[in-house]
Design an enzyme around this catalytic site. Structure first.
Site, PDB file in Angstrom:
ATOM      1  N   TYR A 100       0.835  -1.207   0.000  1.00 39.79           N
ATOM      2  CA  TYR A 100       0.000   0.000   0.000  1.00 39.79           C
ATOM      3  C   TYR A 100       0.870   1.257   0.000  1.00 39.79           C
ATOM      4  CZ  TYR A 100      -3.739   3.207   1.529  1.00 39.79           C
ATOM      5  OH  TYR A 100      -4.641   4.236   1.636  1.00 39.79           O
ATOM      6  N   ARG A 116       3.472   4.897  14.929  1.00 42.19           N
ATOM      7  CA  ARG A 116       3.273   5.286  16.330  1.00 42.19           C
ATOM      8  C   ARG A 116       2.453   6.570  16.457  1.00 42.19           C
ATOM      9  NH1 ARG A 116       3.071   1.922  19.913  1.00 42.19           N
ATOM     10  NH2 ARG A 116       3.135   3.650  21.397  1.00 42.19           N
ATOM     11  N   GLN A 136      -0.637   4.614  20.495  1.00 41.48           N
ATOM     12  CA  GLN A 136      -0.361   5.185  19.171  1.00 41.48           C
ATOM     13  C   GLN A 136      -1.458   6.207  18.836  1.00 41.48           C
ATOM     14  OE1 GLN A 136      -1.604   2.169  19.826  1.00 41.48           O
ATOM     15  NE2 GLN A 136      -2.448   1.115  18.056  1.00 41.48           N
TER      16      GLN A 136
HETATM   17  P1  NAD Z   1     -12.728   1.892   0.148  1.00 46.15           P
HETATM   18  O1  NAD Z   1     -12.048   0.581   0.257  1.00 46.15           O
HETATM   19  O2  NAD Z   1     -14.085   2.044   0.730  1.00 46.15           O
HETATM   20  O3  NAD Z   1     -12.799   2.360  -1.371  1.00 46.15           O
HETATM   21  C1  NAD Z   1     -11.918   1.951  -2.379  1.00 46.15           C
HETATM   22  C2  NAD Z   1     -12.740   1.576  -3.612  1.00 46.15           C
HETATM   23  O4  NAD Z   1     -11.867   1.225  -4.680  1.00 46.15           O
HETATM   24  C3  NAD Z   1     -13.664   0.386  -3.355  1.00 46.15           C
HETATM   25  O5  NAD Z   1     -14.955   0.682  -3.813  1.00 46.15           O
HETATM   26  C4  NAD Z   1     -13.006  -0.731  -4.171  1.00 46.15           C
HETATM   27  O6  NAD Z   1     -13.942  -1.699  -4.599  1.00 46.15           O
HETATM   28  C5  NAD Z   1     -12.378   0.049  -5.300  1.00 46.15           C
HETATM   29  N1  NAD Z   1     -11.259  -0.625  -5.968  1.00 46.15           N
HETATM   30  C6  NAD Z   1     -10.201  -1.246  -5.377  1.00 46.15           C
HETATM   31  N2  NAD Z   1      -9.368  -1.717  -6.314  1.00 46.15           N
HETATM   32  C7  NAD Z   1      -9.904  -1.376  -7.525  1.00 46.15           C
HETATM   33  C8  NAD Z   1      -9.507  -1.589  -8.858  1.00 46.15           C
HETATM   34  N3  NAD Z   1      -8.380  -2.243  -9.164  1.00 46.15           N
HETATM   35  N4  NAD Z   1     -10.296  -1.110  -9.858  1.00 46.15           N
HETATM   36  C9  NAD Z   1     -11.450  -0.467  -9.567  1.00 46.15           C
HETATM   37  N5  NAD Z   1     -11.884  -0.243  -8.316  1.00 46.15           N
HETATM   38  C10 NAD Z   1     -11.105  -0.692  -7.304  1.00 46.15           C
HETATM   39  O7  NAD Z   1     -11.729   2.970   0.790  1.00 46.15           O
HETATM   40  P2  NAD Z   1     -11.868   4.547   0.973  1.00 46.15           P
HETATM   41  O8  NAD Z   1     -11.625   4.840   2.395  1.00 46.15           O
HETATM   42  O9  NAD Z   1     -13.076   5.059   0.316  1.00 46.15           O
HETATM   43  O10 NAD Z   1     -10.577   5.042   0.178  1.00 46.15           O
HETATM   44  C11 NAD Z   1     -10.656   5.676  -1.085  1.00 46.15           C
HETATM   45  C12 NAD Z   1      -9.259   6.143  -1.498  1.00 46.15           C
HETATM   46  O11 NAD Z   1      -8.766   7.085  -0.549  1.00 46.15           O
HETATM   47  C13 NAD Z   1      -8.242   5.009  -1.574  1.00 46.15           C
HETATM   48  O12 NAD Z   1      -7.397   5.234  -2.673  1.00 46.15           O
HETATM   49  C14 NAD Z   1      -7.467   5.154  -0.290  1.00 46.15           C
HETATM   50  O13 NAD Z   1      -6.155   4.672  -0.412  1.00 46.15           O
HETATM   51  C15 NAD Z   1      -7.498   6.666  -0.073  1.00 46.15           C
HETATM   52  N6  NAD Z   1      -7.326   6.996   1.350  1.00 46.15           N
HETATM   53  C16 NAD Z   1      -8.353   6.816   2.237  1.00 46.15           C
HETATM   54  C17 NAD Z   1      -8.152   7.116   3.579  1.00 46.15           C
HETATM   55  C18 NAD Z   1      -9.241   6.971   4.600  1.00 46.15           C
HETATM   56  O14 NAD Z   1      -8.984   7.154   5.781  1.00 46.15           O
HETATM   57  N7  NAD Z   1     -10.480   6.685   4.252  1.00 46.15           N
HETATM   58  C19 NAD Z   1      -6.889   7.574   4.020  1.00 46.15           C
HETATM   59  C20 NAD Z   1      -5.876   7.712   3.092  1.00 46.15           C
HETATM   60  C21 NAD Z   1      -6.098   7.429   1.752  1.00 46.15           C
HETATM   61  N1  UDP Z   2      -6.538  -0.456  15.518  1.00 41.16           N
HETATM   62  C1  UDP Z   2      -6.928  -1.003  16.741  1.00 41.16           C
HETATM   63  N2  UDP Z   2      -7.993  -1.844  16.764  1.00 41.16           N
HETATM   64  C2  UDP Z   2      -8.719  -2.163  15.653  1.00 41.16           C
HETATM   65  C3  UDP Z   2      -8.324  -1.597  14.413  1.00 41.16           C
HETATM   66  C4  UDP Z   2      -7.221  -0.756  14.382  1.00 41.16           C
HETATM   67  O1  UDP Z   2      -6.318  -0.740  17.785  1.00 41.16           O
HETATM   68  O2  UDP Z   2      -9.684  -2.937  15.775  1.00 41.16           O
HETATM   69  C5  UDP Z   2      -5.384   0.471  15.502  1.00 41.16           C
HETATM   70  C6  UDP Z   2      -4.324   0.161  14.462  1.00 41.16           C
HETATM   71  O3  UDP Z   2      -3.371  -0.752  14.959  1.00 41.16           O
HETATM   72  C7  UDP Z   2      -3.742   1.533  14.223  1.00 41.16           C
HETATM   73  C8  UDP Z   2      -4.920   2.472  14.404  1.00 41.16           C
HETATM   74  O4  UDP Z   2      -5.891   1.744  15.158  1.00 41.16           O
HETATM   75  O5  UDP Z   2      -2.766   1.833  15.192  1.00 41.16           O
HETATM   76  C9  UDP Z   2      -5.557   2.920  13.099  1.00 41.16           C
HETATM   77  O6  UDP Z   2      -5.782   1.785  12.309  1.00 41.16           O
HETATM   78  P1  UDP Z   2      -6.524   1.824  10.904  1.00 41.16           P
HETATM   79  O7  UDP Z   2      -6.449   0.460  10.330  1.00 41.16           O
HETATM   80  O8  UDP Z   2      -7.853   2.448  11.067  1.00 41.16           O
HETATM   81  O9  UDP Z   2      -5.676   2.857  10.017  1.00 41.16           O
HETATM   82  P2  UDP Z   2      -4.111   3.095   9.774  1.00 41.16           P
HETATM   83  O10 UDP Z   2      -3.282   2.216  10.661  1.00 41.16           O
HETATM   84  O11 UDP Z   2      -3.918   2.790   8.337  1.00 41.16           O
HETATM   85  O12 UDP Z   2      -3.950   4.514  10.135  1.00 41.16           O
END
Ligand code: NAD
Ligand code: UDP
Length: 315
Positions: free
Chosen positions: A147, A277, A211
């Site tokens: 990722y 962290r 964290q």
């Molecule tokens: P999500 O998993 O709900 O949405 C991702 C969507 O992309 C899903 O509908 C999935 O089916 C689709 N998808 C995955 N692979 C695909 C492919 N190869 N072709 C077509 N569709 C595909 O997640 P989200 O939270 O809505 O995230 C959306 C975007 O924002 C992602 O790129 C994610 O990395 C980025 N992002 C989200 C967060 C967050 O906290 N929500 C944080 C950082 C980055």
């Molecule tokens: N986390 C947790 N319990 C859960 C899911 C996540 O303690 O059931 C923690 C995880 O280890 C991380 C933080 O919550 O430290 C945020 O996790 P998330 O997967 O939401 O996002 P990211 O780590 O990508 O920021």
């Protein structure tokens, strides 16, 4: 003057994508919502299906796509660690091959294109809060690398297409965002804790819960995306989009339990490897250039999200 645009949203049936499609329709645009339904669902956009300016397209962005559009929001990519680690090779392909395909499309049709990048490009950050000029601290060979490095390579591709082909690009570094339409089995922390508390199950804290993360409500994030897309051509980003209010994961758990009035207990599980962290955006660039600051604070955002999951679980 209001200009009606043809807009492609990849990952449009996901959590953020579905909210973005909704807002673009409110602004009167023609929206093509593309998704392969890996983590997204048709249910997320079923309420938009009967709108004449909304179109749903089943497609995987790792394959080329030919459509005619003015703007592309590239959101396709599983975002939860559980899901992106399920098929890590496909995750990297989605970020890398997928970005090449979407950038190629943008080049052919001269569209503006925004990449949904992530705070994960900073890895386990040594600089706090994170500013856009920090290059990050990322393990290239760990379980999160598919990722993190995929997203980093996508940023590289965006900037090379910009330099080499003069593409109009926008790169948003999104920090943890939550809200209605997260999948109940999504695996991310806010949805996990709310679902566990509503079911009276134990709240799973990974590690000691000290964290930190900074949580942004979905509506604020979508406004940020749209402001960024409208920003002047010479503003490419990367720009941090996130809410700077930082909480420990334990604080989040306690808040969720209290708001729901749940009897759930905290249980401590092993911390997944490479789990950052601390994480907090320095969001001054977004404020200065986009005039964007998040408005919805955790208590209010959690209230709406809890209401959503309550309704979903009682179905
Ligand atoms: P999500 O998993 O709900 O949405 C991702 C969507 O992309 C899903 O509908 C999935 O089916 C689709 N998808 C995955 N692979 C695909 C492919 N190869 N072709 C077509 N569709 C595909 O997640 P989200 O939270 O809505 O995230 C959306 C975007 O924002 C992602 O790129 C994610 O990395 C980025 N992002 C989200 C967060 C967050 O906290 N929500 C944080 C950082 C980055
Ligand atoms: N986390 C947790 N319990 C859960 C899911 C996540 O303690 O059931 C923690 C995880 O280890 C991380 C933080 O919550 O430290 C945020 O996790 P998330 O997967 O939401 O996002 P990211 O780590 O990508 O920021």
């Amino acid at each position: 003057m209001h200009l009606r645009k043809r807009v492609l949203v990849t990952g449009g049936a996901g959590f953020l994508g579905s909210h973005l499609c909704e807002q673009l329709l409110v602004e009167g645009h023609d929206v093509i919502c593309l998704d392969n339904y890996f983590t997204g669902t048709k249910d997320n956009v079923s309420h938009l299906m009967d709108k004449h300016n909304f179109e749903l397209l089943r497609h995987d962005i790792t394959f080329p796509l030919y459509v005619e559009v003015d703007e592309i929001y590239n959101l396709a990519c599983p975002a939860s660690p559980v899901h992106y680690q399920h098929d890590p090779v496909q995750t990297t392909k989605t970020s890398v091959h997928g970005s090449i395909n979407m950038l190629g499309l943008a080049k052919r049709v001269k569209a503006r294109i925004m990449q949904a990048s992530t705070s994960e490009v900073y890895g386990d950050p040594a600089v706090h809060p994170q500013t856009e000029d920090y290059w990050g601290h990322v393990n290239p060979i760990g379980v999160r690398s598919c990722y993190d490095e995929g997203k980093r390579c996508a940023e590289t591709l965006f900037f090379d297409y910009h330099r080499q082909h003069k593409l109009r690009i926008k790169v948003a570094r999104i920090f943890n965002t939550y809200g209605p339409r997260m999948h109940p089995n999504d695996g991310r922390v806010v949805s996990n804790f709310i679902v566990q508390a509503l079911k009276g199950e134990s709240i799973t804290i990974y590690g000691d819960g000290m964290q930190t993360r900074s949580f942004c409500y979905v509506d604020d994030m979508i406004h940020g995306f749209m402001r960024l897309m409208k920003s002047p051509d010479d503003f490419t980003g990367p720009v941090n989009l996130g809410n700077p209010n930082e909480f420990t994961i334990k604080e989040l758990a306690e808040r969720v339990i209290e708001m729901i009035g749940s009897r759930s207990k905290l249980v401590f599980k092993p911390l997944p490897s490479d789990d950052p962290r601390q994480r907090q955006p320095d969001s001054s660039l977004a404020k200065e250039v986009l005039g964007w600051t998040p408005r919805i604070q955790l208590a209010e955002g959690l209230k709406d999200t809890i209401r959503y999951f309550e309704a979903l679980l009682s179905r």
